[in-house]
Design a protein around this motif. Sequence first.
Motif, short mmCIF file in Angstrom:
data_model
loop_
_atom_site.label_atom_id
_atom_site.label_comp_id
_atom_site.label_asym_id
_atom_site.label_seq_id
_atom_site.Cartn_x
_atom_site.Cartn_y
_atom_site.Cartn_z
N ASP A 56 0.84 -1.20 0.00
CA ASP A 56 0.00 0.00 0.00
C ASP A 56 0.86 1.24 0.00
O ASP A 56 1.93 1.26 0.61
CB ASP A 56 -0.85 0.09 1.28
N VAL A 57 0.36 2.30 -0.64
CA VAL A 57 0.95 3.63 -0.52
C VAL A 57 -0.16 4.55 -0.08
O VAL A 57 -1.20 4.65 -0.72
CB VAL A 57 1.55 4.12 -1.86
N ASP A 58 0.06 5.21 1.07
CA ASP A 58 -0.89 6.17 1.60
C ASP A 58 -0.13 7.47 1.82
O ASP A 58 0.63 7.59 2.77
CB ASP A 58 -1.49 5.66 2.91
N GLY A 59 -0.31 8.40 0.91
CA GLY A 59 0.49 9.63 0.95
C GLY A 59 1.93 9.28 0.67
O GLY A 59 2.26 8.80 -0.39
N GLN A 60 2.78 9.48 1.64
CA GLN A 60 4.21 9.18 1.49
C GLN A 60 4.62 7.94 2.29
O GLN A 60 5.80 7.68 2.46
CB GLN A 60 5.06 10.37 1.93
N LEU A 61 3.66 7.15 2.77
CA LEU A 61 3.95 5.97 3.57
C LEU A 61 3.73 4.70 2.74
O LEU A 61 2.62 4.43 2.29
CB LEU A 61 3.05 5.94 4.81
N LEU A 62 4.82 3.95 2.55
CA LEU A 62 4.77 2.67 1.84
C LEU A 62 4.70 1.57 2.89
O LEU A 62 5.54 1.50 3.79
CB LEU A 62 6.02 2.49 0.98
N THR A 93 8.85 5.65 4.94
CA THR A 93 8.38 6.97 4.54
C THR A 93 9.12 7.36 3.27
O THR A 93 10.35 7.37 3.24
CB THR A 93 8.65 8.00 5.66
N LEU A 94 8.36 7.65 2.23
CA LEU A 94 8.93 8.03 0.94
C LEU A 94 9.12 9.53 0.89
O LEU A 94 8.34 10.29 1.48
CB LEU A 94 8.00 7.59 -0.19
N GLY A 95 10.12 9.96 0.17
CA GLY A 95 10.34 11.40 0.00
C GLY A 95 9.31 12.01 -0.92
O GLY A 95 8.54 11.32 -1.60
N ASN A 96 9.29 13.32 -0.98
CA ASN A 96 8.34 14.04 -1.84
C ASN A 96 8.67 13.91 -3.32
O ASN A 96 7.83 14.19 -4.16
CB ASN A 96 8.30 15.52 -1.45
N ASP A 97 9.88 13.50 -3.65
CA ASP A 97 10.30 13.42 -5.05
C ASP A 97 10.11 12.02 -5.64
O ASP A 97 10.76 11.65 -6.60
CB ASP A 97 11.77 13.84 -5.17
N ILE A 98 9.20 11.24 -5.07
CA ILE A 98 8.92 9.89 -5.53
C ILE A 98 7.62 9.89 -6.33
O ILE A 98 6.63 10.50 -5.94
CB ILE A 98 8.80 8.92 -4.33
N ASP A 99 7.62 9.17 -7.45
CA ASP A 99 6.43 9.03 -8.27
C ASP A 99 5.61 7.85 -7.73
O ASP A 99 5.77 6.71 -8.18
CB ASP A 99 6.81 8.80 -9.74
N THR A 100 4.76 8.09 -6.74
CA THR A 100 4.01 7.02 -6.08
C THR A 100 3.02 6.33 -7.02
O THR A 100 2.64 5.19 -6.77
CB THR A 100 3.27 7.55 -4.84
N GLU A 101 2.62 7.00 -8.10
CA GLU A 101 1.68 6.40 -9.05
C GLU A 101 2.35 5.33 -9.92
O GLU A 101 1.65 4.48 -10.49
CB GLU A 101 1.10 7.49 -9.97
N ALA A 102 3.66 5.34 -10.03
CA ALA A 102 4.36 4.42 -10.92
C ALA A 102 5.14 3.32 -10.19
O ALA A 102 5.94 2.62 -10.79
CB ALA A 102 5.31 5.21 -11.83
N ILE A 103 4.91 3.15 -8.89
CA ILE A 103 5.59 2.08 -8.15
C ILE A 103 5.10 0.73 -8.66
O ILE A 103 3.91 0.53 -8.89
CB ILE A 103 5.32 2.22 -6.63
N SER A 104 6.05 -0.19 -8.87
CA SER A 104 5.69 -1.53 -9.32
C SER A 104 6.41 -2.56 -8.46
O SER A 104 7.42 -2.25 -7.82
CB SER A 104 6.05 -1.71 -10.80
#
Length: 140
Positions: A56-62, A93-104
């Motif tokens: 799951d990705v919720d905001g910047q939390l994987l 916690t993911l940084g703000n410069d991560i493309d969370t829509e393209a995580i695979s």
Amino acid sequence: MSMLFDPFREFDRMAGSLLDRRESPRLMPMDLYRDGDHFVLSADLPGIDPGSVDLDVDGQLLTIRAERTPRSKEGVQWLTRERPSGSFLRQLTLGNDIDTEAISAHYENGVLSIMIPVLEKAKPRKISIATAPDRAEVSA
């Protein structure tokens, strides 16, 4: 059959039984590195049914969750039981410069691999340097 006695393993086993670690989520060992314009996370989950893995990705939390069901054998006397069962959990916690829509992600041979791309605006780039136009010499 020969067995090697490891006093630290025995101490860890006893401490674990006293603390009853079966109820708390287990951590999963992982590696994380950057390779060009993406991060690669590899988490060890041997013996985990791929259908039980939840990412799951919720905001910047994987969040990575997985479940290993115990292989219980009725009427047997366990000599050693070191393979934990139950819930596994890891959060990053993911940084703000991560493309969370393209995580695979994919799961193969007990390893969960997650590709985390960096946004285009955060990728390294060359900046061109402008120069002043040539000035004509002024003669008096």
